[in-house]
Scaffold this active site. Sequence first.
Site, short mmCIF file in Angstrom:
data_model
loop_
_atom_site.label_atom_id
_atom_site.label_comp_id
_atom_site.label_asym_id
_atom_site.label_seq_id
_atom_site.Cartn_x
_atom_site.Cartn_y
_atom_site.Cartn_z
CB THR A 30 -0.81 0.09 1.27
OG1 THR A 30 -1.62 -1.04 1.31
CG2 THR A 30 -1.65 1.35 1.26
CD GLU B 202 0.20 2.16 10.55
OE1 GLU B 202 -0.29 1.06 10.82
OE2 GLU B 202 -0.44 3.10 10.03
CG ASN C 90 -2.78 0.35 12.91
OD1 ASN C 90 -3.26 0.92 11.94
ND2 ASN C 90 -1.54 -0.09 12.95
#
Lengths: 418, 418
Positions: B203, B288, B413
């Site tokens: 992504t 992340e 998240n």
Amino acid sequence: MNARPESYRWVPQFDHVTPSDASTLAAGFRAAGVAGGIKADGSMDVAILVADAPETVSAARFTRSAVLAAPVQVTKERAKLDTLRAVVANSGNANAATGNRGLDEAARMQGAASMVAGVPVEGVAVASTGVIGVQLDGNKVVQALVGARAELRPDGVADFTAAISTTDAFPKTVGFDVELTGGTVRITAQAKGAGMIRPGFATMLCFVQTDAKLSAETADLLLGVCVKRSFDRISVDGQLSTNDTAILMASGASGVEVAPESEDELRFGEALDAALRTLALDMVADGEGATRIGRVVVNGADLAEAEHVAREVANSPLVKTALFGQDPNWGRIAQAVGAALPGRHPLAFGIDIEGVAVARGGQGISFDEHALIEAVGGDQVEYAITLPVPDGALPAEAEVFFSDFGYEYVRINAEYTT
Amino acid sequence: MNARPESYRWVPQFDHVTPSDASTLAAGFRAAGVAGGIKADGSMDVAILVADAPETVSAARFTRSAVLAAPVQVTKERAKLDTLRAVVANSGNANAATGNRGLDEAARMQGAASMVAGVPVEGVAVASTGVIGVQLDGNKVVQALVGARAELRPDGVADFTAAISTTDAFPKTVGFDVELTGGTVRITAQAKGAGMIRPGFATMLCFVQTDAKLSAETADLLLGVCVKRSFDRISVDGQLSTNDTAILMASGASGVEVAPESEDELRFGEALDAALRTLALDMVADGEGATRIGRVVVNGADLAEAEHVAREVANSPLVKTALFGQDPNWGRIAQAVGAALPGRHPLAFGIDIEGVAVARGGQGISFDEHALIEAVGGDQVEYAITLPVPDGALPAEAEVFFSDFGYEYVRINAEYTT
């Protein structure tokens, strides 16, 4: 979650199925759990379950991993799965990726349990759970079994369950009375779960006892169906274990028969289903660091696609962290659905969260965000996905249960030791 | 990681490839980034890249998700992918799952960029990144583009990169001088990564410029090969995005030609490969909450199996948390390998971690655990898996790069908002 929720919304209730004392086994069984010194903390780690009646029948299901633990190999290759009379299990060591020595140790467990239980070797199933890749000291298990012989008793469930547990936060047991036309039978079951639970068969041990009289074929059929609707439908971290084992044993001690294709078979099957779904949901609830359970149900597409989409959503770390964060971020679900079906654009999916429609025809629609944030704060959250049905196909339905991902998951797994 | 490591051990070095100033685009390109008010914090969120020469050629690759974002649809359907002259991109909103209105907004971006860049509409690619399922206000982008026209300049890389970034902790740019037989050419590239990075295409957004003279076929061939060895080989959280886009544009401004099947094509390809692998590893490093990068390389089996096993290991949350915890727990790798190949028992796998053999022939072997714990504490850790080669098959090799899973991943998240 540190305890089983009061109830699971996804386990159906039946008038003919009544919860009963789970701490005593169905008639015809005895169990024990002892400390054999395999776990470093000295807690119980060797378990044995014995069926007294020679006419006991059984059925079993195992992991599909290409890396089969030694106990799974030994059970599949050296036991008669339809006439098991005993189970020996240890926790603290998976006896997996341990080569020929591991096989020898598993066989030694089987032999010792055969003597303790007084049943033929081929009537003994072996199961292990714990760290992978470390040799198991079978002598410890054998010595522990000698001591366990005197402990075998019908109400040995608590010790048995403790001895098969690893990181489990609460014991996973059920007991049901099931009213059949010929009388009442019992179903009791014990499981361990927690880490490494995935759809595709949970990393888990589950042992089920009933005093109903079943044929081996019926036992196999019912266990197969119920495993597919329970342990095969859960995800903690998308992993498949080397040691998964589920065993159903039927002693016939009640004298009440469950005839094939009868109304009683249906009723017994419903009860077994409720038992296994309860234990499967226990495993999700006790997923490492879990605070909530999600259920994703996919309607439409064909069965293979519906299952695949449900698993992708349930395994998505982004969806799992959103569940943890009480975040009704349906974009992450849309993203997981799209990722599950590469090349299939345009996809007119729909998404409902806790009954609130958030997407239709492949795009977001307006909804009451505040109400939805409230709704996804419960301990059991439902995600429904609709997919177009291919021409000529019947609409399929597939569900997967999953736990959230939180800080505790990371802590447990980053600090769990080699 | 909050910055690019000093170097990546997995990016090959070549005498004919020299790092050069990444802040100025290859000759023939100008770029700008401005704040259009899409991101709530007012930072840059609208980016434009223009190739001045009409003879510029291009190639593109996109996500395979079934849920294609509107900009991807518009670019695939309304742009000529081999003669792109401009890219318009926004961050802060993915314009995905936004239906016909989303398509209209993406088309509006395309139209406005066409005017600003002075190129035909079909020469404009559109890209977006950010939250899924929220309508994008295209007016904001159009207004921002009007202001961006005056900002377009060869050294606009920093602004351009800032405007395509979301949760990125550091800018991802490269610049290389490449010596070819006909002279020196430049390759520059900018990327955004971080969340939702998976093998199967990251992504991500990546834009590559070169002043070399390529045919459109050569550009397409080289981009395809290099994407497969870079963005297609990384995993942060196993997710596939709705918006992935990689575009290569060649202005020819250097006058140096890269002829098909020439030595120069190989040299240029090596440089492009180093550029894209660097940016792909930047994305993993900036995953992340990432603190370490792992590389799993599978040797043996056939190619499909080797790839599948590599991806399963790289996507395993248990392996990722072990990497975070500096835990050389090879049992989790064995477990992931087994899960990747259901029904394939017995499997004589081998595992090496940082060159230390820990398993052979499907079982653990003894090794210096203390030394290995030291070795897995670096910022780049290598896992090598060997699998048996099927009769008659050639041994395959497949690699996947992955980030670890730590507390920060969960925090980012769980708290990232709807």
